[in-house]
Design a protein around this motif. Structure first.
Motif, mmCIF file in Angstrom:
data_model
loop_
_atom_site.group_PDB
_atom_site.id
_atom_site.type_symbol
_atom_site.label_atom_id
_atom_site.label_comp_id
_atom_site.label_asym_id
_atom_site.label_seq_id
_atom_site.Cartn_x
_atom_site.Cartn_y
_atom_site.Cartn_z
ATOM 1 N N GLN A 1 0.840 -1.191 0.000
ATOM 2 C CA GLN A 1 0.000 0.000 0.000
ATOM 3 C C GLN A 1 0.882 1.250 0.000
ATOM 4 N N HIS A 2 0.370 2.305 -0.608
ATOM 5 C CA HIS A 2 1.170 3.515 -0.821
ATOM 6 C C HIS A 2 1.737 4.081 0.484
ATOM 7 N N ASP A 3 0.891 4.241 1.509
ATOM 8 C CA ASP A 3 1.346 4.843 2.770
ATOM 9 C C ASP A 3 2.386 3.972 3.455
ATOM 10 N N THR A 4 2.182 2.656 3.408
ATOM 11 C CA THR A 4 3.142 1.731 4.017
ATOM 12 C C THR A 4 4.473 1.794 3.293
ATOM 13 N N GLN B 1 11.244 5.607 3.887
ATOM 14 C CA GLN B 1 11.813 6.523 4.873
ATOM 15 C C GLN B 1 12.805 5.792 5.782
ATOM 16 N N LYS C 1 5.704 4.250 1.662
ATOM 17 C CA LYS C 1 6.340 5.527 1.989
ATOM 18 C C LYS C 1 7.114 5.423 3.305
ATOM 19 N N GLU C 2 6.519 4.755 4.305
ATOM 20 C CA GLU C 2 7.188 4.556 5.599
ATOM 21 C C GLU C 2 8.438 3.698 5.443
#
Length: 263
Positions: A82-85, A91, A87-88
């Protein structure tokens, strides 16, 4: 009956292609006993192909610990982070200077060294391209190879909604999208609980052992052992022992099927 095989450390040893002796035994399961053979690996489909003779390339395959599934030579299913995961995770990669192998559906991004053990099994036939991270079209599976603080990275990853396997011997973190494992890959192929025999050797085989009718662990793994029906000890003669086990189980479960069909 369906026979499902992990590769590395199970029927594929020291990074070498599966031996002709074992390939012949697998073919006998199919051609003489009427069973079905499925391969299920942490490798991507791309990196499964070099260790299998081309006559097996159209067999059902599960790659990336379930994040990609192929049949009849075509990839039929992939699952992305998933996109948000994602991104994390990226990071974390930046913060902790993580070297990695990230697989897309075919191409990949690799920043590890050419001396890392994973490098020898990475696209040896040059079927794909090593591209920068921002050029990957999808993100299906991530291997974190080295880091400035791998322990902290692992702790943070395990708080996310993803699947994390830790390969202690290699110091590698193996990451898949949420809900993805070898059992989910088998389900994509239409396999149901109790409809297969599983062979494996590592913690990423736990899910498929849990749902198998019978499971065979190759070597020793304390985390996998509680889910194994039986164990084959690694030795110089391990391939012959596996061949004998395949003949035994192939005959046993063919007989069971034949008996049920006459009822």
């Amino acid at each position: 009956m369906n026979f499902v095989f992990d590769l590395d450390g199970t029927i594929c040893f020291n990074g070498q292609p599966i031996s002709e002796k074992l390939l012949n035994a697998l073919e006998r399961l199919v051609d003489q006993e009427g069973h079905k053979v499925i391969f299920a690996s942490a490798r991507s489909i791309r990196d499964l192909l070099p260790v299998l003779h081309e006559r097996f390339h159209k067999y059902p395959m599960i790659g990336g610990n379930g994040s990609m599934v192929a049949n009849h030579g075509n990839i039929i299913s992939t699952v992305n982070f998933q996109h948000d995961t994602l991104k994390e995770i990226i990071q974390l990669i930046d913060t902790y200077h993580v070297s990695y192998l990230i697989d897309s559906d075919w191409n990949y991004s690799y920043t590890g060294s050419d001396t890392h053990p994973i490098f020898n099994s990475l696209d040896p036939q040059k079927r794909a391209k090593n591209v920068p991270l921002d050029q990957l079209q999808s993100f299906i599976k991530i291997l974190m190879l080295t880091s400035s603080n791998m322990k902290e990275v692992e702790e943070k990853l395990k708080k996310m909604e993803i699947v994390v396997h830790t390969h202690r011997g290699e110091g590698v973190l193996d990451i898949s999208p949420k809900g993805i494992d070898k059992w989910s890959g088998l389900q994509q192929l239409g396999i149901k609980e109790g409809e297969y025999i599983a062979f494996g050797n590592d913690i990423n085989d736990i899910s498929m052992f849990q749902h198998a009718l019978h499971s065979v662990m190759i070597g020793e793994n304390l985390q996998l052992s509680p889910f194994a029906s039986e164990n084959v000890i690694l030795s110089e003669d391990v391939e012959n022992i596996i061949v004998e086990k395949l003949e035994e189980l192939g005959t046993m479960y063919r007989t069971n099927i034949d008996n049920r069909s006459t009822v």
